[in-house]
Design a protein around this motif. Sequence first.
Motif, PDB file in Angstrom:
ATOM      1  N   ALA A   1       0.848  -1.204   0.000  1.00  0.00           N
ATOM      2  CA  ALA A   1       0.000   0.000   0.000  1.00  0.00           C
ATOM      3  C   ALA A   1       0.879   1.248   0.000  1.00  0.00           C
ATOM      4  O   ALA A   1       0.595   2.233  -0.694  1.00  0.00           O
ATOM      5  N   HIS A   2       1.964   1.196   0.765  1.00  0.00           N
ATOM      6  CA  HIS A   2       2.909   2.314   0.857  1.00  0.00           C
ATOM      7  C   HIS A   2       3.545   2.592  -0.515  1.00  0.00           C
ATOM      8  O   HIS A   2       3.529   3.717  -1.014  1.00  0.00           O
ATOM      9  N   GLU A   3       4.066   1.545  -1.140  1.00  0.00           N
ATOM     10  CA  GLU A   3       4.762   1.740  -2.418  1.00  0.00           C
ATOM     11  C   GLU A   3       3.800   2.146  -3.537  1.00  0.00           C
ATOM     12  O   GLU A   3       4.127   3.006  -4.356  1.00  0.00           O
TER      13      GLU A   3
ATOM     14  N   SER B   1       1.080   3.787  -3.177  1.00  0.00           N
ATOM     15  CA  SER B   1       0.694   5.188  -2.917  1.00  0.00           C
ATOM     16  C   SER B   1       1.749   6.165  -3.430  1.00  0.00           C
ATOM     17  O   SER B   1       1.440   7.301  -3.793  1.00  0.00           O
ATOM     18  N   HIS B   2       3.000   5.717  -3.488  1.00  0.00           N
ATOM     19  CA  HIS B   2       4.065   6.564  -4.038  1.00  0.00           C
ATOM     20  C   HIS B   2       3.877   6.789  -5.543  1.00  0.00           C
ATOM     21  O   HIS B   2       4.472   7.709  -6.101  1.00  0.00           O
ATOM     22  N   CYS B   3       3.088   5.942  -6.203  1.00  0.00           N
ATOM     23  CA  CYS B   3       2.815   6.158  -7.635  1.00  0.00           C
ATOM     24  C   CYS B   3       2.050   7.474  -7.828  1.00  0.00           C
ATOM     25  O   CYS B   3       2.096   8.083  -8.892  1.00  0.00           O
TER      26      CYS B   3
ATOM     27  N   ASN C   1       6.430  11.239  -2.271  1.00  0.00           N
ATOM     28  CA  ASN C   1       6.939  11.869  -1.034  1.00  0.00           C
ATOM     29  C   ASN C   1       6.225  11.233   0.150  1.00  0.00           C
ATOM     30  O   ASN C   1       5.460  10.294  -0.022  1.00  0.00           O
ATOM     31  N   HIS C   2       6.490  11.752   1.346  1.00  0.00           N
ATOM     32  CA  HIS C   2       5.791  11.246   2.531  1.00  0.00           C
ATOM     33  C   HIS C   2       4.934  12.355   3.134  1.00  0.00           C
ATOM     34  O   HIS C   2       4.947  12.595   4.341  1.00  0.00           O
ATOM     35  N   SER C   3       4.188  13.043   2.273  1.00  0.00           N
ATOM     36  CA  SER C   3       3.325  14.151   2.703  1.00  0.00           C
ATOM     37  C   SER C   3       2.085  13.622   3.416  1.00  0.00           C
ATOM     38  O   SER C   3       1.807  12.413   3.404  1.00  0.00           O
TER      39      SER C   3
ATOM     40  N   ALA D   1      -0.879  13.992   2.404  1.00  0.00           N
ATOM     41  CA  ALA D   1      -1.741  13.411   1.355  1.00  0.00           C
ATOM     42  C   ALA D   1      -1.314  11.976   1.048  1.00  0.00           C
ATOM     43  O   ALA D   1      -2.161  11.099   0.806  1.00  0.00           O
ATOM     44  N   PHE D   2      -0.012  11.752   1.085  1.00  0.00           N
ATOM     45  CA  PHE D   2       0.498  10.391   0.851  1.00  0.00           C
ATOM     46  C   PHE D   2      -0.047   9.441   1.914  1.00  0.00           C
ATOM     47  O   PHE D   2      -0.597   8.383   1.613  1.00  0.00           O
ATOM     48  N   TRP D   3       0.082   9.827   3.199  1.00  0.00           N
ATOM     49  CA  TRP D   3      -0.356   8.939   4.290  1.00  0.00           C
ATOM     50  C   TRP D   3      -1.863   8.726   4.266  1.00  0.00           C
ATOM     51  O   TRP D   3      -2.359   7.674   4.663  1.00  0.00           O
TER      52      TRP D   3
HETATM   53 ZN   LIG Z   1       7.985   5.712   1.246  1.00  0.00          ZN
END
Ligand SMILES: [Zn+2]
Length: 229
Positions: A184-186, A188-190, A194-196, A198-200
């Motif tokens: 899910a983490h990777e 979401s990077h698509c 970044n780790h903003s 919005a990303f989380w």
């Molecule tokens: Zn990451």
Amino acid sequence: MISLDGFRGNPILSINPRAKRIIFRFDRAQGRTVIVIPSKQYVGKVAQHKDTFNQWVDSLILKERITFSNGLIFPFKGAPHTLMVSPLDIHLKRPKVELFNAIIRVHGHHDDIRRHMKKFLRDEALIVAKILSEKYAKALDVPLTHITIKDMSSMWGRCLRQKELCYNWRLILAPSPIFEYVAAHEVSHCIHPNHSAAFWKTVAILCPHFKENRAWLKNNSTMLMQYSL
Ligand SMILES: [Zn+2]
């Protein structure tokens, strides 16, 4: 909460007035690294020791490396499994790895166990990585071009060019929700490279309990990284 960003293996900080200086130690029972400081006054100084700490972790992983050999009990998808080696059956043309009742049996020669286990674990990791990545990519409507399994010493996954994903094979050793969180983490990077915030938020949509899984991974990464193919 003290931030130990950039410290490999996510150590815990512990205060011990008997310590005369900053000490690094490995808690074998918990499979975690600990940074011991004599008092709270030392908290601000810990960051200066990051490089030395990371070098120490690297040497520790090398020293404590666990390789696959007959009789080894190791986690597979989060549950203990035993590795057993049987002589190559004359009816089997090629060496085979079988999984049954928490036993992973390699039919082949002792000298080749590592090679067979490497293929087996990486293949299993790739199957799970593909299922999860494709499921999450579909949910976010993002295209993926490539999913690979790699042997990385300090990372669990990577997202390249916002469409190519690679995962650490050791994720197949961890409980399934951990692999789900990393996928899910990777994925979401698509969308967010970044780790903003919005990303989380995106990670939370795909994996609602990601915080627990992320904490598990932090606490167990040193233990998992010890396994070597
Ligand atoms: Zn990451």
